[in-house]
Motif scaffolding. Structure first.
Motif, PDB file in Angstrom:
ATOM      1  N   PHE A  83     -10.035  12.499  -2.699  1.00 37.09           N
ATOM      2  CA  PHE A  83     -11.282  11.882  -3.121  1.00 37.09           C
ATOM      3  C   PHE A  83     -11.975  12.685  -4.212  1.00 37.09           C
ATOM      4  O   PHE A  83     -12.952  12.235  -4.785  1.00 37.09           O
ATOM      5  N   ASP A  84     -11.466  13.876  -4.523  1.00 39.34           N
ATOM      6  CA  ASP A  84     -11.988  14.684  -5.623  1.00 39.34           C
ATOM      7  C   ASP A  84     -11.136  14.571  -6.884  1.00 39.34           C
ATOM      8  O   ASP A  84     -11.586  14.932  -7.965  1.00 39.34           O
ATOM      9  N   ASP A  85      -9.897  14.120  -6.747  1.00 38.31           N
ATOM     10  CA  ASP A  85      -8.955  14.098  -7.865  1.00 38.31           C
ATOM     11  C   ASP A  85      -8.071  12.858  -7.761  1.00 38.31           C
ATOM     12  O   ASP A  85      -7.059  12.878  -7.057  1.00 38.31           O
ATOM     13  N   TYR A  86      -8.463  11.799  -8.456  1.00 36.75           N
ATOM     14  CA  TYR A  86      -7.704  10.556  -8.418  1.00 36.75           C
ATOM     15  C   TYR A  86      -7.931   9.764  -9.696  1.00 36.75           C
ATOM     16  O   TYR A  86      -8.870  10.031 -10.446  1.00 36.75           O
ATOM     17  N   ALA A  87      -7.058   8.786  -9.955  1.00 40.02           N
ATOM     18  CA  ALA A  87      -7.223   7.877 -11.085  1.00 40.02           C
ATOM     19  C   ALA A  87      -7.705   6.509 -10.601  1.00 40.02           C
ATOM     20  O   ALA A  87      -8.508   5.873 -11.261  1.00 40.02           O
ATOM     21  N   LEU A  88      -7.190   6.059  -9.465  1.00 38.74           N
ATOM     22  CA  LEU A  88      -7.569   4.776  -8.876  1.00 38.74           C
ATOM     23  C   LEU A  88      -7.837   4.995  -7.399  1.00 38.74           C
ATOM     24  O   LEU A  88      -7.200   5.832  -6.766  1.00 38.74           O
ATOM     25  N   GLN A  89      -8.760   4.194  -6.837  1.00 42.09           N
ATOM     26  CA  GLN A  89      -9.030   4.343  -5.414  1.00 42.09           C
ATOM     27  C   GLN A  89      -9.550   3.046  -4.827  1.00 42.09           C
ATOM     28  O   GLN A  89     -10.092   2.211  -5.529  1.00 42.09           O
ATOM     29  N   SER A  90      -9.368   2.926  -3.531  1.00 39.49           N
ATOM     30  CA  SER A  90      -9.974   1.850  -2.750  1.00 39.49           C
ATOM     31  C   SER A  90     -10.357   2.474  -1.421  1.00 39.49           C
ATOM     32  O   SER A  90      -9.494   2.896  -0.655  1.00 39.49           O
ATOM     33  N   ALA A  91     -11.648   2.537  -1.173  1.00 37.26           N
ATOM     34  CA  ALA A  91     -12.153   3.178   0.045  1.00 37.26           C
ATOM     35  C   ALA A  91     -13.171   2.250   0.694  1.00 37.26           C
ATOM     36  O   ALA A  91     -14.365   2.469   0.618  1.00 37.26           O
ATOM     37  N   THR A  92     -12.655   1.201   1.312  1.00 34.06           N
ATOM     38  CA  THR A  92     -13.525   0.225   1.959  1.00 34.06           C
ATOM     39  C   THR A  92     -13.428   0.372   3.466  1.00 34.06           C
ATOM     40  O   THR A  92     -12.585   1.101   3.978  1.00 34.06           O
ATOM     41  N   CYS A  93     -14.266  -0.356   4.165  1.00 30.42           N
ATOM     42  CA  CYS A  93     -14.198  -0.392   5.629  1.00 30.42           C
ATOM     43  C   CYS A  93     -13.224  -1.464   6.097  1.00 30.42           C
ATOM     44  O   CYS A  93     -13.106  -1.716   7.287  1.00 30.42           O
ATOM     45  N   GLY A  94     -12.546  -2.091   5.183  1.00 26.66           N
ATOM     46  CA  GLY A  94     -11.600  -3.160   5.514  1.00 26.66           C
ATOM     47  C   GLY A  94     -10.302  -2.953   4.762  1.00 26.66           C
ATOM     48  O   GLY A  94      -9.917  -1.819   4.480  1.00 26.66           O
ATOM     49  N   PRO A  95      -9.645  -4.041   4.395  1.00 26.25           N
ATOM     50  CA  PRO A  95      -8.389  -3.933   3.643  1.00 26.25           C
ATOM     51  C   PRO A  95      -8.614  -3.257   2.289  1.00 26.25           C
ATOM     52  O   PRO A  95      -9.642  -3.468   1.645  1.00 26.25           O
ATOM     53  N   ASP A  96      -7.661  -2.438   1.880  1.00 29.46           N
ATOM     54  CA  ASP A  96      -7.740  -1.734   0.603  1.00 29.46           C
ATOM     55  C   ASP A  96      -6.601  -2.203  -0.292  1.00 29.46           C
ATOM     56  O   ASP A  96      -5.490  -2.463   0.196  1.00 29.46           O
ATOM     57  N   ALA A  97      -6.871  -2.296  -1.594  1.00 30.02           N
ATOM     58  CA  ALA A  97      -5.848  -2.711  -2.554  1.00 30.02           C
ATOM     59  C   ALA A  97      -6.067  -2.000  -3.871  1.00 30.02           C
ATOM     60  O   ALA A  97      -7.206  -1.791  -4.300  1.00 30.02           O
ATOM     61  N   VAL A  98      -4.954  -1.621  -4.508  1.00 27.25           N
ATOM     62  CA  VAL A  98      -4.983  -0.977  -5.813  1.00 27.25           C
ATOM     63  C   VAL A  98      -3.830  -1.540  -6.629  1.00 27.25           C
ATOM     64  O   VAL A  98      -2.711  -1.649  -6.133  1.00 27.25           O
ATOM     65  N   ALA A  99      -4.112  -1.879  -7.884  1.00 26.63           N
ATOM     66  CA  ALA A  99      -3.072  -2.304  -8.817  1.00 26.63           C
ATOM     67  C   ALA A  99      -2.740  -1.121  -9.722  1.00 26.63           C
ATOM     68  O   ALA A  99      -3.583  -0.665 -10.489  1.00 26.63           O
TER      69      ALA A  99
END
Length: 177
Positions: A83-99
């Protein structure tokens, strides 16, 4: 005594029905997407599980937390994104998706983070190849500092609100019972 349990049982039934309706299904996946892999795993609170993606092209990662709350971090500059070093992220309380765009350097590092609100998180991640998808930086994912960030549709915001509401209700039920 039965009148006291009636509302709680009704709430439990509603929660179960909502949970069943929000499970990830292949029905909402575009026909042109090709399922490459399905990964099941567990990650402890505050810990990471790391995966590598070598597949070329635009790849879509869709993750569903079966238990707990797992979050997704992706990077083409480190194999251990956080969470300190990323290019893309999905941090939800439900389903997560990243393209993951095709222009990302391979191998791509994938970090699955176990949110500390749960002792352990269990997840299922499906990896799809999207041969027809656009390849724009930040497309379909959350980029740090808002750069190239795609806006979420209103329906997604409603889904997140439902997920938060359900989580709060589950917590209340755990405290009461």
């Amino acid at each position: 005594m039965a009148a006291r349990w009636g509302p709680a049982l009704l709430l439990l039934l509603l929660l179960s029905a909502h949970a069943a309706s929000t499970r990830p299904e292949d029905d909402d996946v575009p026909a042109e997407w090709q399922l490459l892999h399905e990964v099941q795993g567990q990650v402890g609170a505050g810990n990471y599980s790391y995966l590598r993606l070598s597949q070329a092209g635009r790849v879509v990662l869709r993750m569903h937390s079966l238990r707990g709350d797992a979050d997704l971090y992706v990077s083409d500059s480190t194999l251990q994104p956080s969470f300190d070093d990323y290019a893309l992220q999905s941090a939800t309380c439900g389903p997560d998706a990243v393209a993951v765009p095709a222009h990302f350097r391979r191998p791509v590092g994938i970090g699955v983070y176990g949110h500390p609100s749960h002792r352990e998180s269990e997840f299922v991640m499906r990896v799809y190849l999207d041969p027809a998808g656009p390849d724009l930086p930040g497309q379909g994912a959350h980029a740090p500092d808002g750069g190239g960030r795609a806006e979420e549709p209103a329906a997604e915001e409603e889904s997140v609100l439902w997920t938060v509401l359900i989580s709060v209700l589950k917590l209340v039920l755990e405290i009461l019972f």
